[in-house]
Design a protein around this motif. Structure first.
Motif, PDB file in Angstrom:
ATOM      1  N   UNK A 296      45.227  42.060  49.730  1.00 50.02           N
ATOM      2  CA  UNK A 296      43.959  41.360  49.549  1.00 50.02           C
ATOM      3  C   UNK A 296      42.799  42.280  49.244  1.00 50.02           C
ATOM      4  N   UNK A 297      42.771  43.486  49.839  1.00 46.36           N
ATOM      5  CA  UNK A 297      41.664  44.416  49.618  1.00 46.36           C
ATOM      6  C   UNK A 297      42.116  45.811  50.008  1.00 46.36           C
ATOM      7  N   UNK A 334      38.554  48.033  46.756  1.00 41.80           N
ATOM      8  CA  UNK A 334      39.152  47.011  45.918  1.00 41.80           C
ATOM      9  C   UNK A 334      39.077  45.638  46.550  1.00 41.80           C
ATOM     10  N   UNK A 335      38.702  44.651  45.740  1.00 40.09           N
ATOM     11  CA  UNK A 335      38.725  43.242  46.163  1.00 40.09           C
ATOM     12  C   UNK A 335      39.669  42.532  45.206  1.00 40.09           C
ATOM     13  N   UNK A 336      40.856  42.240  45.681  1.00 40.14           N
ATOM     14  CA  UNK A 336      41.935  41.859  44.780  1.00 40.14           C
ATOM     15  C   UNK A 336      42.101  40.365  44.602  1.00 40.14           C
ATOM     16  N   UNK A 337      41.318  39.564  45.294  1.00 37.58           N
ATOM     17  CA  UNK A 337      41.453  38.117  45.185  1.00 37.58           C
ATOM     18  C   UNK A 337      40.194  37.458  44.642  1.00 37.58           C
ATOM     19  N   UNK A 338      39.431  38.184  43.825  1.00 40.93           N
ATOM     20  CA  UNK A 338      38.226  37.619  43.237  1.00 40.93           C
ATOM     21  C   UNK A 338      38.598  36.608  42.147  1.00 40.93           C
ATOM     22  N   UNK A 339      37.788  35.558  41.940  1.00 43.31           N
ATOM     23  CA  UNK A 339      38.106  34.543  40.923  1.00 43.31           C
ATOM     24  C   UNK A 339      38.258  35.119  39.517  1.00 43.31           C
ATOM     25  N   UNK A 340      37.441  36.130  39.161  1.00 47.12           N
ATOM     26  CA  UNK A 340      37.501  36.687  37.817  1.00 47.12           C
ATOM     27  C   UNK A 340      38.602  37.731  37.667  1.00 47.12           C
ATOM     28  N   UNK A 365      37.396  45.690  36.425  1.00 47.76           N
ATOM     29  CA  UNK A 365      37.741  44.294  36.697  1.00 47.76           C
ATOM     30  C   UNK A 365      38.959  43.917  35.873  1.00 47.76           C
ATOM     31  N   UNK A 366      40.023  43.549  36.548  1.00 48.48           N
ATOM     32  CA  UNK A 366      41.270  43.204  35.854  1.00 48.48           C
ATOM     33  C   UNK A 366      41.252  41.718  35.504  1.00 48.48           C
ATOM     34  N   UNK A 367      40.366  41.362  34.563  1.00 47.36           N
ATOM     35  CA  UNK A 367      40.166  39.963  34.211  1.00 47.36           C
ATOM     36  C   UNK A 367      40.742  39.610  32.858  1.00 47.36           C
ATOM     37  N   UNK A 368      40.388  38.437  32.388  1.00 45.86           N
ATOM     38  CA  UNK A 368      40.849  37.908  31.106  1.00 45.86           C
ATOM     39  C   UNK A 368      39.653  37.766  30.160  1.00 45.86           C
ATOM     40  N   UNK A 369      39.831  37.908  28.854  1.00 48.23           N
ATOM     41  CA  UNK A 369      41.106  38.148  28.158  1.00 48.23           C
ATOM     42  C   UNK A 369      41.585  39.591  28.239  1.00 48.23           C
ATOM     43  N   UNK A 370      40.694  40.511  28.696  1.00 45.74           N
ATOM     44  CA  UNK A 370      41.065  41.916  28.819  1.00 45.74           C
ATOM     45  C   UNK A 370      40.394  42.485  30.062  1.00 45.74           C
ATOM     46  N   UNK A 371      40.995  43.503  30.659  1.00 50.71           N
ATOM     47  CA  UNK A 371      40.303  44.197  31.747  1.00 50.71           C
ATOM     48  C   UNK A 371      38.997  44.803  31.237  1.00 50.71           C
ATOM     49  N   UNK A 372      38.071  45.072  32.168  1.00 56.77           N
ATOM     50  CA  UNK A 372      36.760  45.594  31.787  1.00 56.77           C
ATOM     51  C   UNK A 372      36.384  46.757  32.697  1.00 56.77           C
TER      52      UNK A 372
END
Length: 741
Positions: A296-297, A334-340, A365-372
């Motif tokens: 989770x973190x 690390x905060x691994x359960x963020x919505x984004x 940030x490991x988000x979509x469509x690509x990490x940032x």
């Protein structure tokens, strides 16, 4: 009445006899008779054969945690020896898991409330072999024999609750064989014997953070390991060591972790310590994980070092440039359960890349469509040798690199295994011996792996000891493979250089465009080794606007379109200056024009147009006290061919050393110069020969910056004279010497 009491006495005696018989039966029960039943149920639950090769035994023990009448109800002590779980039919290991000994106590009264209470769970020499094939199938994916019933139970939810308090085990091993990651690693886990407080390793700050976290709810169970009472929630209880290979690279790691049951406590941090090396990349981390079973973190003090940041790509999936050796340390949160998507922050880090220092904060940030990737960097000292990879220059020269980077080894390993690498840009292109422009290609295939918005401020940059650069400011924005450096600004030689650069790595060949503006570059600082230049008050000003397509510096220049304008006033030119600059051809030309004298330059003006990599000056002139030197011809950046004429126009009778033009041809790597055989240059041509340069002269006037000393800029005088000069007659046909050389 007597009969009634007799009946009651008989019933009571029967109950007592039944209880005594049950107690005697349970006390003398041989559980080995039930092994086939237990094995059958366990095999059905896992969809894999489970066997108990040793004894299955039952004993009764009183519980120390019960009080009052409950203390008289014994707990069942169950032990089993030599347990194995079969592997898949394609697995390499003979067994998926083995256990030399299993022991635990289970309470009888909690069963009445649908609670399975387990105490003093003991695991003897556990061993697990984890395997995954190239098609993604894994041997840890179990398929129960009755999947429909299992799905129904899952949908309904279970009314039973598991309550586990204490788990202890001796030496355990974990094997990990993964064809998709080309990994073959063995991990050994051992109890430490005596728990170690995290404060002894991570420091008071981390220990205080642990103490300040929310306590678990009552009944959730305490974090425990081999010795839970002495260990505590914030103690390391087990040590581990790992060895093997990952994508052809050697893996060697060790560390410590907390108790086993602490892993299921989602409210409290779980202590971890890691020291690992993968190839030339080394990492160490000390801190905590929250909800480690689902990660989770995390809160870690992290140090990282290696031969190149590009080597991190196969490890963390973040595309970084190929750099000289680096090292860094900082605070990773690390905060691994963020919505984004999972968010990692690397705070207050300090590091070195080659001989350059770097500090700042990063957020990934490991988000979509690509990490940032976002960050702000500062530096007290940057070296161009360390920044060379960003422009396709040699990464090893002057950087202290001793061996090839791991990213090249990983690419070779993937090719050897038959896997096409989509993350690696291939081996670096070798620089041809006859080429001057860098041909090493940008790794644009990695640019699309993530977006970025990173800014950097550097106090001092060193290109060479003689030309310090200061106050760098740059913002790099990457979006879907397109890179923008805007603004890119730094101080150089007492002046400033501003640039706006765009490269679209999502297309092949890569489109690029750049605008560059140089203002007030002081000549005495540009050429500090030239003694006479130290008295110069001159400046260099210039503008350039170019667009091109290509995947290297050589390809971009070879297809460039645009123009470059440069003005230099109040300088000097001499053969010694050319020699210091390493321009042997320039040394020859200057010596032929002026001998060994140092000749003051009133103004040097250039307006050069580029079309498809071919540079041709609309105006390229040096105005000296004795003559105006006109340069004409072409430089082909695609073929690197040079074809230039250098023509002196006398201002009177003072030029006596040469009255014929010079030429420079050959290539950028191997230029050649000589005297052009042909008619003598007409004396007194002066500005009349340059009257055709009316339009370029007008364009260059915009580069004139008022002098700090208030003196008149001599370029202004020359350019105004060129505007007023009558238009020159059409150029004469090329001489036979020019046609045949």
């Amino acid at each position: 009445m007597a009969r009634k009491y007799k009946v009651l006495a008989g019933i009571g005696a029967a109950v007592i006899l039944v209880l005594v018989a049950a107690i005697v039966f349970l006390a003398t029960l041989d559980l080995n008779r039930f092994k086939p039943f237990v094995e059958e149920k366990a095999s059905a639950a896992l969809g894999r054969p489970v066997a108990i090769h040793g004894d299955l035994a039952l004993a009764w023990r009183r519980s120390q945690e019960d009080h009052g009448w409950r203390a008289w109800i014994p707990w069942a002590q169950i032990t089993a020896a030599d347990i194995s779980v079969a592997n898949t039919d394609w697995g390499r290991a003979p067994q998926f898991a083995t256990l030399k000994h299993l022991g635990f106590r289970v309470g009888l009264l909690p069963l009445l409330t649908h609670t399975v209470a387990l105490r003093q769970v003991e695991l003897g020499e556990p061993s697990v072999s984890l395997e995954r094939r190239s098609d993604g199938s894994a041997n840890w994916a179990f398929t129960p024999q009755d999947e429909k019933d299992a799905d129904k139970e899952k949908d309904k939810g279970s009314a039973w609750r598991l309550d586990v308090r204490e788990i202890a085990f001796d030496k355990g091993t974990i094997g990990y064989l993964d064809e998709t990651r080309q990994a073959d690693v063995q991990v050994v886990v051992d109890p430490l014997g005596k728990p170690v407080s995290i404060a002894n390793l991570a420091g008071a700050a981390v220990a205080g953070d642990l103490a300040g976290r929310k306590a678990p709810p009552q009944g959730a169970g305490s974090a425990a390991g081999a010795q839970p009472p002495q260990g505590g929630d914030d103690a390391y209880v087990f040590g581990w060591r790992a060895k093997g290979k990952y994508k052809g690279l050697e893996v060697d790691g060790q560390g410590r972790i907390g108790g086993v049951l602490a892993m299921q406590d989602t409210a409290k941090p779980f202590p971890v310590e890691v020291k690992a090396a993968v190839g030339q990349t080394k990492a160490s981390a000390t801190g905590t994980l929250t909800d480690p079973m689902h990660l989770g973190a995390l809160d870690l003090r992290l140090t990282l070092s290696g031969a190149s940041m590009a080597d991190l790509y196969p490890l963390i999936g973040v595309a970084l440039p190929d750099t000289p050796p680096y090292s860094t340390d900082g605070h990773l949160v690390g905060r691994l359960n963020e919505p984004q998507g999972a968010v990692y922050e690397y705070r207050d880090f300090n590091g070195k890349v080659g001989d350059s220092d770097i500090h700042g904060d990063l957020t990934f940030t490991n988000g979509k469509p690509r990490p940032r990737l976002q960050g702000q960097f500062t530096s007290n000292l940057l070296r161009f040798a360390d920044l060379g990879p960003l422009v396709g220059a040699d990464t090893g020269k002057g950087s202290g690199r001793k061996a090839a980077s791991d990213s090249a080894k990983v690419a070779r390993a993937e090719r050897a295994s038959g896997q096409a690498s989509t993350s690696d840009g291939g081996s670096p292109s070798e620089q041809p011996p006859d080429k001057a422009l860098p041909v090493q290609e940008f790794r644009t295939d990695r640019w699309a792996a993530m977006d970025a918005d990173v800014s950097l401020k550097a106090k001092k940059i060193i290109q060479s000891a003689q030309l310090p650069i200061s106050d760098l400011q740059v913002r790099a924005v990457m979006n879907d493979g397109a890179l923008a450096l805007t603004p890119l600004r730094f101080g150089m030689a007492g002046g400033t250089l501003d640039a706006d650069i765009h490269l679209d790595g999502s297309k092949k060949p890569m489109p690029g465009r750049a605008k560059v503006s140089a203002r007030r570059l002081q000549l005495q600082q540009l050429f500090p080794k030239v003694q006479s230049m130290r008295r110069s008050l001159g400046e260099l000003n210039g503008d350039a606007a170019l667009s091109a397509n290509g995947n290297s510096v050589a390809a971009l220049l070879g297809s460039a379109n645009g123009e470059t304008k440069i003005l230099i006033n109040d300088g000097l030119i001499s053969s010694s200056l050319m020699e210091l600059a390493g321009l042997n051809v320039g040394n020859y030309v200057v010596a032929k024009l002026f001998g060994d004298e140092e000749v003051p330059i009133n103004c040097a003006a250039a307006d050069i147009a580029l079309k498809d990599g071919l540079a041709k000056p609309d105006l390229f002139v040096f105005d000296t006290e004795n003559a105006v030197i006109d340069i004409d011809g072409t430089v082909n950046f695609k073929s690197e061919a040079i074809d230039l004429d250098i023509t002196p126009h006398s201002k009177g009778l003072r030029i006596i050393s040469l009255r014929s033009p010079l030429y420079v041809n050959g290539t950028l790597k191997n230029p050649k110069a000589g005297v052009k055989v042909g008619p003598l240059v007409a004396r007194g041509a002066g500005m009349v020969a340059l009257g055709a340069a009316l339009t370029p002269a007008a364009g260059l006037l915009a580069l004139i910056v008022p002098s700090n000393q208030g003196a008149e800029n001599q370029c202004s005088t020359m350019l105004h004279e060129m505007q007023q000069a009558p238009k020159a007659p059409p150029p004469r046909p090329a001489t036979k010497a020019r046609q045949t050389r």
